[in-house]
Design a protein around this motif. Structure first.
Motif, short mmCIF file in Angstrom:
data_model
loop_
_atom_site.label_atom_id
_atom_site.label_comp_id
_atom_site.label_asym_id
_atom_site.label_seq_id
_atom_site.Cartn_x
_atom_site.Cartn_y
_atom_site.Cartn_z
N PRO A 1 0.84 -1.20 0.00
CA PRO A 1 0.00 0.00 0.00
C PRO A 1 0.88 1.26 0.00
N GLY A 2 0.51 2.23 -0.80
CA GLY A 2 1.27 3.47 -0.88
C GLY A 2 2.41 3.44 -1.87
N SER A 3 2.73 2.25 -2.41
CA SER A 3 3.80 2.17 -3.41
C SER A 3 3.27 2.64 -4.76
N THR A 4 4.18 2.88 -5.68
CA THR A 4 3.83 3.42 -6.99
C THR A 4 3.93 2.33 -8.05
N ILE A 5 2.96 2.33 -8.96
CA ILE A 5 2.94 1.42 -10.10
C ILE A 5 3.09 2.27 -11.36
N LEU A 6 4.02 1.90 -12.23
CA LEU A 6 4.20 2.57 -13.51
C LEU A 6 3.35 1.88 -14.57
N LEU A 7 2.49 2.64 -15.22
CA LEU A 7 1.68 2.12 -16.33
C LEU A 7 2.22 2.68 -17.63
N PHE B 1 -2.17 -7.11 -10.55
CA PHE B 1 -1.28 -6.62 -9.50
C PHE B 1 -1.67 -7.31 -8.21
N THR B 2 -0.69 -7.71 -7.40
CA THR B 2 -0.93 -8.36 -6.12
C THR B 2 -0.42 -7.49 -4.99
N ALA B 3 -1.26 -7.26 -3.99
CA ALA B 3 -0.85 -6.51 -2.80
C ALA B 3 0.00 -7.41 -1.92
N SER B 4 1.27 -7.04 -1.73
CA SER B 4 2.20 -7.83 -0.93
C SER B 4 1.91 -7.72 0.57
N SER B 5 1.30 -6.61 0.97
CA SER B 5 0.91 -6.40 2.36
C SER B 5 -0.33 -5.54 2.35
N ASN C 1 -3.69 1.94 -3.34
CA ASN C 1 -4.62 2.39 -2.29
C ASN C 1 -4.13 1.92 -0.92
N PRO C 2 -4.05 2.83 0.07
CA PRO C 2 -3.55 2.44 1.40
C PRO C 2 -4.48 1.47 2.14
N GLU C 3 -5.70 1.31 1.67
CA GLU C 3 -6.66 0.42 2.34
C GLU C 3 -6.81 -0.93 1.64
N ILE C 4 -5.90 -1.24 0.71
CA ILE C 4 -5.99 -2.51 0.00
C ILE C 4 -5.74 -3.67 0.97
#
Length: 93
Positions: free
Chosen positions: A15-21, A85-89, A59-62
């Motif tokens: 959560p809070g990390s950036t994804i490049l599209l 995309f997979t949320a690692s945490s 999203n920080p609430e993922i």
């Protein structure tokens, strides 16, 4: 120009990390998505080679372990990638 995502980097993160599209038709981006989670646009649209580029913030609430396609809504339309995309945490259920 039709909105289309061609590449997502990385395909997992926190959560809070950036994804490049990377893709095309990213003019006037409105919102990014991981499944139903809204992800804010970070910065402005750029270019990498012949592709448009834009960053979205996870999203920080993922929920931890959540996996879904990444999408973008722009003034040109909406496109959901087949790449997930997979949320690692994140939040626990």
């Amino acid at each position: 120009q039709v909105t289309e995502i061609t590449t997502i980097t990385p395909t997992a993160g926190d959560p809070g990390s950036t994804i490049l599209l990377l893709g095309e038709g990213f003019d006037n981006p409105i919102m990014g998505y991981i499944g139903e989670y809204e992800c804010k646009i970070s910065g402005s649209v750029g270019a990498v080679g012949s592709s448009d580029s834009v960053n979205i913030v996870v999203n920080p609430e993922i929920v931890s372990g959540f996996k879904a396609g990444v999408a973008i809504a722009t003034a040109n339309g909406f496109h959901r990638s087949t790449v997930a995309f997979t949320a690692s945490s994140g939040l626990s259920l």
